[in-house]
Enzyme design. Structure first.
Site, PDB file in Angstrom:
ATOM      1  N   SER A  59      -0.875   0.881  -0.612  1.00 20.65           N
ATOM      2  CA  SER A  59      -1.667   1.043   0.615  1.00 20.65           C
ATOM      3  C   SER A  59      -2.334   2.413   0.662  1.00 20.65           C
ATOM      4  CB  SER A  59      -0.772   0.908   1.843  1.00 20.65           C
ATOM      5  OG  SER A  59      -0.197  -0.371   1.885  1.00 20.65           O
TER       6      SER A  59
HETATM    7  N1  SAM Z   1       4.395  -0.974   0.927  1.00 17.96           N
HETATM    8  C1  SAM Z   1       3.474  -0.890  -0.175  1.00 17.96           C
HETATM    9  C2  SAM Z   1       3.047   0.537  -0.438  1.00 17.96           C
HETATM   10  O1  SAM Z   1       3.836   1.430  -0.191  1.00 17.96           O
HETATM   11  O2  SAM Z   1       1.936   0.769  -0.921  1.00 17.96           O
HETATM   12  C3  SAM Z   1       2.298  -1.809   0.028  1.00 17.96           C
HETATM   13  C4  SAM Z   1       2.266  -2.890  -0.995  1.00 17.96           C
HETATM   14  S1  SAM Z   1       1.034  -4.132  -0.972  1.00 17.96           S
HETATM   15  C5  SAM Z   1      -0.194  -3.709   0.184  1.00 17.96           C
HETATM   16  C6  SAM Z   1       1.898  -5.513  -0.216  1.00 17.96           C
HETATM   17  C7  SAM Z   1       3.051  -6.077  -1.018  1.00 17.96           C
HETATM   18  O3  SAM Z   1       3.576  -7.198  -0.292  1.00 17.96           O
HETATM   19  C8  SAM Z   1       2.712  -6.600  -2.404  1.00 17.96           C
HETATM   20  O4  SAM Z   1       3.473  -5.903  -3.367  1.00 17.96           O
HETATM   21  C9  SAM Z   1       3.114  -8.087  -2.358  1.00 17.96           C
HETATM   22  O5  SAM Z   1       3.639  -8.576  -3.564  1.00 17.96           O
HETATM   23  C10 SAM Z   1       4.144  -8.082  -1.242  1.00 17.96           C
HETATM   24  N2  SAM Z   1       4.401  -9.367  -0.590  1.00 17.96           N
HETATM   25  C11 SAM Z   1       3.528 -10.376  -0.265  1.00 17.96           C
HETATM   26  N3  SAM Z   1       4.186 -11.400   0.320  1.00 17.96           N
HETATM   27  C12 SAM Z   1       5.499 -11.039   0.383  1.00 17.96           C
HETATM   28  C13 SAM Z   1       6.683 -11.663   0.877  1.00 17.96           C
HETATM   29  N4  SAM Z   1       6.686 -12.884   1.437  1.00 17.96           N
HETATM   30  N5  SAM Z   1       7.842 -11.007   0.763  1.00 17.96           N
HETATM   31  C14 SAM Z   1       7.906  -9.772   0.183  1.00 17.96           C
HETATM   32  N6  SAM Z   1       6.820  -9.138  -0.310  1.00 17.96           N
HETATM   33  C15 SAM Z   1       5.641  -9.750  -0.202  1.00 17.96           C
END
Ligand code: SAM
Length: 218
Positions: A59
């Protein structure tokens, strides 16, 4: 890198994304570059989301600041994050809640969860942050209730298990809306067993939350 981090934090303060000393201190402390693949580390202090593989992103720093401010964090809180990515946002939150608090963070892509564990160990957060591999739309009932829950991926609606696992008086922040990068960030406070008060925090763009109570897998 530290100079660049200081410059970015100054910019986020001037733009009004960082509002409190505790968020400023945490973002000055956590080395974002350590949570990125080596080939993109030189971009660590641009205020942008960046690709981390498997179609996912780390992010943008201003989004991490918005979430950290809106969560209204205190020392000792128990937090649930949905969407670990490579662990940066969880580290910033952990820095604010201190050694007596704990972040549980769920990531659906096992290779990202594994990499996040490595990053958190390398930066010394592994005792205060637990990475769980799985579907975060189910929450993490083993450690509920949580003082705060936040999603870093967007869902069509608030996953019911997350509402149930929020402490009364607790706060949940999640992007809601279309799967394709246009959503509203929503803050929900649990008033009683079955009463929730929600507030719209404005437009955001996140990757989809894919799971049983989120978007279906393609
Ligand atoms: N928190 C992260 C950071 O510090 O940058 C942001 C990561 S990204 C924007 C969102 C993440 O959500 C991705 O790695 C994706 O694989 C994960 N994701 C999507 N659906 C999910 C779910 N049902 N359970 C857990 N993770 C999920």
């Amino acid at each position: 890198m530290k100079d660049k981090r200081e410059e970015l934090v100054e910019k986020l303060l001037n733009q009004g994304y960082i509002k409190t000393g505790k968020v400023k201190k945490a973002m000055l402390h956590v080395p974002r570059e350590e949570f990125m693949p080596p080939e993109i580390r030189r971009y660590a202090y641009l205020d942008r989301p960046l690709p981390i593989g498997r179609g996912q992103t780390i992010s943008a720093p201003h989004m991490v600041a918005i979430i950290a401010e809106q969560l209204d964090l205190d020392e000792g809180m128990k937090i649930l994050e949905i969407g670990t990515g490579l662990g940066y946002n969880a580290a910033v939150v952990s820095e604010i809640i201190g050694g007596s608090g704990h972040v549980y963070t769920v990531e659906r892509i096992p290779s990202l969860a594994e990499k996040a564990r490595e990053n958190l160990e390398k930066t010394g957060y592994n005792h205060k942050i637990t990475v769980i591999s799985g579907d975060g739309t189910l929450g993490y009932p083993e450690k509920a209730p949580f003082d705060r829950i936040y999603g870093t991926a967007s869902s069509p609606k608030i996953p019911e298990p997350l509402k149930k696992q929020l402490r009364i008086g607790g706060k949940l922040i999640i992007p809601l809306g279309s799967a394709n990068y246009f959503q509203e960030l929503v803050s929900v406070q649990r008033i009683s067993d079955d009463e929730f008060k929600s507030e719209d925090l404005g437009g955001v763009a996140f990757v989809p939350m894919i799971g049983e109570h989120g978007w279906p897998e393609d």
